[in-house]
Motif scaffolding. Structure first.
Motif, PDB file in Angstrom:
ATOM      1  N   LEU A  40      37.400  33.484  24.032  1.00  0.00           N
ATOM      2  CA  LEU A  40      37.169  32.075  23.735  1.00  0.00           C
ATOM      3  C   LEU A  40      35.917  31.533  24.410  1.00  0.00           C
ATOM      4  CD1 LEU A  40      40.802  30.609  23.889  1.00  0.00           C
ATOM      5  CD2 LEU A  40      39.393  30.982  21.849  1.00  0.00           C
ATOM      6  N   PHE A  41      35.634  32.044  25.600  1.00  0.00           N
ATOM      7  CA  PHE A  41      34.495  31.513  26.356  1.00  0.00           C
ATOM      8  C   PHE A  41      33.296  32.454  26.337  1.00  0.00           C
ATOM      9  CE2 PHE A  41      38.115  29.130  27.739  1.00  0.00           C
ATOM     10  CZ  PHE A  41      37.618  27.844  27.882  1.00  0.00           C
ATOM     11  N   TYR A  42      33.331  33.469  25.478  1.00  0.00           N
ATOM     12  CA  TYR A  42      32.214  34.372  25.301  1.00  0.00           C
ATOM     13  C   TYR A  42      31.050  33.586  24.700  1.00  0.00           C
ATOM     14  CZ  TYR A  42      30.186  39.036  24.615  1.00  0.00           C
ATOM     15  OH  TYR A  42      29.413  40.177  24.683  1.00  0.00           O
ATOM     16  N   TYR A  43      29.921  33.604  25.325  1.00  0.00           N
ATOM     17  CA  TYR A  43      28.732  32.845  24.942  1.00  0.00           C
ATOM     18  C   TYR A  43      28.894  31.337  25.133  1.00  0.00           C
ATOM     19  CZ  TYR A  43      26.565  36.963  22.816  1.00  0.00           C
ATOM     20  OH  TYR A  43      26.012  38.190  22.597  1.00  0.00           O
ATOM     21  N   ALA A  44      29.929  30.890  25.819  1.00  0.00           N
ATOM     22  CA  ALA A  44      30.088  29.454  26.072  1.00  0.00           C
ATOM     23  C   ALA A  44      29.101  29.015  27.149  1.00  0.00           C
ATOM     24  CB  ALA A  44      31.513  29.150  26.517  1.00  0.00           C
ATOM     25  N   GLU A  45      28.855  27.727  27.202  1.00  0.00           N
ATOM     26  CA  GLU A  45      27.934  27.197  28.202  1.00  0.00           C
ATOM     27  C   GLU A  45      28.480  27.463  29.604  1.00  0.00           C
ATOM     28  OE1 GLU A  45      28.365  23.237  26.440  1.00  0.00           O
ATOM     29  OE2 GLU A  45      26.166  23.166  26.434  1.00  0.00           O
ATOM     30  N   HIS A  46      27.606  27.875  30.501  1.00  0.00           N
ATOM     31  CA  HIS A  46      28.020  28.107  31.885  1.00  0.00           C
ATOM     32  C   HIS A  46      27.842  26.812  32.675  1.00  0.00           C
ATOM     33  CE1 HIS A  46      28.630  32.378  31.318  1.00  0.00           C
ATOM     34  NE2 HIS A  46      27.447  32.462  30.736  1.00  0.00           N
TER      35      HIS A  46
ATOM     36  N   ASN B  52      23.864  33.208  15.000  1.00  0.00           N
ATOM     37  CA  ASN B  52      24.412  34.337  15.749  1.00  0.00           C
ATOM     38  C   ASN B  52      24.113  34.185  17.234  1.00  0.00           C
ATOM     39  OD1 ASN B  52      25.107  35.341  13.300  1.00  0.00           O
ATOM     40  ND2 ASN B  52      23.806  37.156  13.395  1.00  0.00           N
ATOM     41  N   ARG B  53      25.084  34.536  18.024  1.00  0.00           N
ATOM     42  CA  ARG B  53      24.868  34.563  19.468  1.00  0.00           C
ATOM     43  C   ARG B  53      24.532  36.004  19.829  1.00  0.00           C
ATOM     44  NH1 ARG B  53      24.302  29.269  20.681  1.00  0.00           N
ATOM     45  NH2 ARG B  53      25.893  28.057  19.597  1.00  0.00           N
ATOM     46  N   GLY B  54      23.258  36.277  20.070  1.00  0.00           N
ATOM     47  CA  GLY B  54      22.851  37.658  20.198  1.00  0.00           C
ATOM     48  C   GLY B  54      22.924  38.263  18.810  1.00  0.00           C
ATOM     49  N   SER B  55      23.618  39.352  18.657  1.00  0.00           N
ATOM     50  CA  SER B  55      23.739  40.013  17.357  1.00  0.00           C
ATOM     51  C   SER B  55      25.052  39.675  16.676  1.00  0.00           C
ATOM     52  CB  SER B  55      23.635  41.532  17.540  1.00  0.00           C
ATOM     53  OG  SER B  55      24.687  41.975  18.380  1.00  0.00           O
ATOM     54  N   LEU B  56      25.832  38.765  17.255  1.00  0.00           N
ATOM     55  CA  LEU B  56      27.179  38.518  16.742  1.00  0.00           C
ATOM     56  C   LEU B  56      27.360  37.107  16.218  1.00  0.00           C
ATOM     57  CD1 LEU B  56      29.299  40.222  19.552  1.00  0.00           C
ATOM     58  CD2 LEU B  56      28.659  41.164  17.331  1.00  0.00           C
ATOM     59  N   SER B  57      27.957  37.002  15.054  1.00  0.00           N
ATOM     60  CA  SER B  57      28.406  35.724  14.523  1.00  0.00           C
ATOM     61  C   SER B  57      29.827  35.496  15.026  1.00  0.00           C
ATOM     62  CB  SER B  57      28.384  35.742  13.000  1.00  0.00           C
ATOM     63  OG  SER B  57      29.309  36.703  12.512  1.00  0.00           O
ATOM     64  N   TYR B  58      30.349  34.301  14.839  1.00  0.00           N
ATOM     65  CA  TYR B  58      31.727  34.032  15.267  1.00  0.00           C
ATOM     66  C   TYR B  58      32.747  34.940  14.559  1.00  0.00           C
ATOM     67  CZ  TYR B  58      30.013  29.945  17.792  1.00  0.00           C
ATOM     68  OH  TYR B  58      29.364  29.123  18.671  1.00  0.00           O
ATOM     69  N   PRO B  59      32.631  35.169  13.244  1.00  0.00           N
ATOM     70  CA  PRO B  59      33.572  36.096  12.605  1.00  0.00           C
ATOM     71  C   PRO B  59      33.462  37.525  13.140  1.00  0.00           C
ATOM     72  CG  PRO B  59      32.568  34.677  10.953  1.00  0.00           C
ATOM     73  CD  PRO B  59      31.802  34.463  12.235  1.00  0.00           C
ATOM     74  N   SER B  60      32.235  37.968  13.437  1.00  0.00           N
ATOM     75  CA  SER B  60      32.057  39.313  13.994  1.00  0.00           C
ATOM     76  C   SER B  60      32.722  39.426  15.357  1.00  0.00           C
ATOM     77  CB  SER B  60      30.575  39.646  14.110  1.00  0.00           C
ATOM     78  OG  SER B  60      29.947  39.611  12.855  1.00  0.00           O
ATOM     79  N   LEU B  61      32.542  38.404  16.163  1.00  0.00           N
ATOM     80  CA  LEU B  61      33.164  38.383  17.486  1.00  0.00           C
ATOM     81  C   LEU B  61      34.686  38.426  17.370  1.00  0.00           C
ATOM     82  CD1 LEU B  61      31.911  38.151  20.357  1.00  0.00           C
ATOM     83  CD2 LEU B  61      32.449  35.709  20.269  1.00  0.00           C
TER      84      LEU B  61
ATOM     85  N   LEU C 146      31.543  19.218  20.125  1.00  0.00           N
ATOM     86  CA  LEU C 146      31.171  20.495  19.522  1.00  0.00           C
ATOM     87  C   LEU C 146      31.827  21.672  20.235  1.00  0.00           C
ATOM     88  CD1 LEU C 146      29.564  22.173  17.533  1.00  0.00           C
ATOM     89  CD2 LEU C 146      27.584  22.017  19.070  1.00  0.00           C
ATOM     90  N   SER C 147      31.835  21.660  21.554  1.00  0.00           N
ATOM     91  CA  SER C 147      32.438  22.767  22.311  1.00  0.00           C
ATOM     92  C   SER C 147      33.924  22.886  22.003  1.00  0.00           C
ATOM     93  CB  SER C 147      32.225  22.563  23.811  1.00  0.00           C
ATOM     94  OG  SER C 147      30.854  22.633  24.139  1.00  0.00           O
ATOM     95  N   LEU C 148      34.616  21.752  21.892  1.00  0.00           N
ATOM     96  CA  LEU C 148      36.040  21.775  21.560  1.00  0.00           C
ATOM     97  C   LEU C 148      36.240  22.318  20.146  1.00  0.00           C
ATOM     98  CD1 LEU C 148      38.993  21.164  21.988  1.00  0.00           C
ATOM     99  CD2 LEU C 148      38.536  18.752  21.448  1.00  0.00           C
ATOM    100  N   ALA C 149      35.430  21.881  19.198  1.00  0.00           N
ATOM    101  CA  ALA C 149      35.559  22.353  17.816  1.00  0.00           C
ATOM    102  C   ALA C 149      35.321  23.853  17.720  1.00  0.00           C
ATOM    103  CB  ALA C 149      34.577  21.601  16.915  1.00  0.00           C
ATOM    104  N   ILE C 150      34.383  24.372  18.511  1.00  0.00           N
ATOM    105  CA  ILE C 150      34.095  25.814  18.490  1.00  0.00           C
ATOM    106  C   ILE C 150      35.275  26.612  19.040  1.00  0.00           C
ATOM    107  CG2 ILE C 150      32.626  27.636  19.437  1.00  0.00           C
ATOM    108  CD1 ILE C 150      31.371  26.010  17.170  1.00  0.00           C
ATOM    109  N   LEU C 151      35.894  26.131  20.111  1.00  0.00           N
ATOM    110  CA  LEU C 151      37.076  26.808  20.644  1.00  0.00           C
ATOM    111  C   LEU C 151      38.179  26.879  19.600  1.00  0.00           C
ATOM    112  CD1 LEU C 151      37.398  25.416  24.292  1.00  0.00           C
ATOM    113  CD2 LEU C 151      36.640  27.692  23.591  1.00  0.00           C
ATOM    114  N   LEU C 152      38.407  25.769  18.900  1.00  0.00           N
ATOM    115  CA  LEU C 152      39.442  25.728  17.863  1.00  0.00           C
ATOM    116  C   LEU C 152      39.079  26.643  16.698  1.00  0.00           C
ATOM    117  CD1 LEU C 152      40.105  21.890  17.941  1.00  0.00           C
ATOM    118  CD2 LEU C 152      41.616  23.673  18.821  1.00  0.00           C
TER     119      LEU C 152
END
Length: 462
Positions: free
Chosen positions: A293-299, A260-269, A364-370
């Protein structure tokens, strides 16, 4: 949960007299006629083909596989006269039409009628024998009889065609002794382009769809077994199969995708984004989609560059609809568009954005966006698999060593799409005494992955 802001006709005269069954041959070829000059008592080429299709469809569902296999060999390989006069008339029509193309269409579809049934019943040896006997018989000397000579020649030409290569490729997946190319690991994606091909017969498409699903189910089961056994003390001293090519990094990667990123999983988001996008304009939807798409992405400068390019691309997409309230059709088409931008050009070459990810070695970043796109548009998964297939086909002439980055990316995509699939639910559980679920940084070493079969909607409602 905190709210997130995401702004069959009668016989012809020639076929009334059956040939002697002891002759074991088809009747002599009737005089050729142009389809335009046929009368109402004669079959068209399509009617003749349909009679033969229905013959095999009936027998595949009502006869033992050995008998169906013998009927196929008698008609197409050994050229033994069928007992049914309708089949004799149909074969006469096929021969008199004198078309390699129509023979190919007939023969290929009949092959897939048999193959689909055999594969679904795990009778793989019949499928392997079919490919072998077609090739061997086509190399034999043509018969002196005109009709047999035509059919034998057509069969030989068929073996040299792309249609036969497709059948070989389909059947080869069930030959356990055959060495495979690196692309064979991603056959579920490659099969997508075949079952979406509208020019292929229904049987071809169903065969490809069935095989793709079987391979996905096999991978899904093996991944679930691996995650369970690799974390169990009982299995640590034993060898367990890892269905990926990522070795010891597999489990850690699964945890990274699940955390989870914070309190959210990808499905929750994804659920929050969809709920907040119901009554906004299409322009607002596009703007919010980039934020999602870029919520919680690397800055990083790299990811900000990708974000800018996607935003520029979306600004002009379906601009005439900007003032409309967004609907499911626009959402679907927009997600498909971004998936395409991130993967492949119309030419089949890797897209500019895909090459940027490649140059930064960041699969990994590309796969997460998809993955995020598929989570808000599940029907877009087929499009994603099709574009992945095109990437694989573009690189298939290169060695596995030369395609290592692509292979790593495909492995990560397979994992991400599997653990967020429909049938199996994966959960990441923090095993430490301190509750770290609400923190952005989690010690993955203290987490374990649990997988379980999801309940169907019917089971949930009961």
């Amino acid at each position: 949960m905190p709210s997130q802001d995401f702004s069959s006709p009668p016989k012809t005269k020639e076929s009334k007299v059956l040939p002697s069954l002891t002759d074991k041959i088809l009747p002599a070829e009737p005089a050729a006629r142009s389809p335009a000059n046929t009368n109402s008592s004669e079959l068209s080429i399509y009617q003749a083909q349909d009679i033969i299709y229905k013959f095999f469809l009936h027998h595949i569902n009502n006869s033992a596989p050995q008998l169906v296999w013998q009927e196929f060999k008698n008609l197409f390989i050994e050229l033994i006269a069928p007992v049914d006069p309708k089949l004799i008339q149909a074969i006469h029509t096929i021969i008199s039409f004198d078309s390699q193309l129509e023979f190919n269409n007939l023969f290929k579809r009949c092959c897939y009628i048999l193959l689909n049934n055999w594969v679904s019943h795990r009778q793989y040896q019949f499928a392997l024998d079919l490919v072998t006997i077609i090739s061997e018989r086509s190399q034999s000397a043509p018969d002196a009889d005109n009709s047999l000579k035509s059919l034998r020649l057509w069969l030989a030409n068929f073996v040299s065609s792309a249609d036969y290569e497709e059948i070989q490729a389909f059947v080869s997946k069930y030959d356990t002794q055959q060495q495979t190319h690196w692309t064979s690991r991603y056959e579920p994606y490659l099969l997508v382009s075949r079952y979406l091909d509208a020019t292929s017969s229904h049987e071809e498409r169903e065969a490809a769809k069935l095989q793709s699903q079987q391979l996905k189910d096999k991978y899904k089961f093996e991944l679930a077994m691996y995650t369970s056994r690799s974390q169990s003390a009982v299995f640590r001293s034993k060898t367990y199969h890892n269905p990926t090519l990522l070795g010891d990094e597999t489990l850690r990667l699964i945890k990274i995708i699940l955390v989870n990123r914070g309190s959210l999983s990808y499905p929750s988001l994804a659920k929050i984004f969809l709920n907040q996008s119901q009554y906004v304009t299409y322009k607002q939807f596009k703007e919010s989609l980039i934020k999602y798409l870029f919520y919680y992405a690397e800055h990083t400068d790299f990811m900000e560059r990708i974000q800018r390019k996607l935003l520029e691309n979306l600004e002009t997409l379906y601009r005439d609809n900007d003032g409309e309230i967004v609907n499911s059709s626009l959402q679907f088409r927009t997600c498909n568009h971004i998936i395409k931008c991130l993967t492949v050009e119309n030419t089949g070459e890797p897209s500019a954005l895909f090459l940027i990810f490649f140059s930064h070695l960041n699969p990994l970043s590309l796969a997460i966006l998809l993955l995020k796109l598929v989570l808000i548009s599940p029907n877009s998964r087929t499009n994603l698999e099709l574009y992945l297939a095109r990437l694989i086909q573009y690189h298939q002439e290169h060695s596995a060593i030369d395609c290592q980055w692509l292979i790593n990316f495909l492995e990560i995509c397979q994992i991400a799409l599997t653990i967020y699939g429909e049938n199996v639910q994966y959960n990441l559980v923090n095993m430490s005494e301190n509750n770290l679920d609400d923190r952005l940084i989690v010690d993955l070493n203290n987490c374990r992955v649990f997988s379980q079969q999801k309940k169907s909607r019917k089971e949930v409602d009961s």
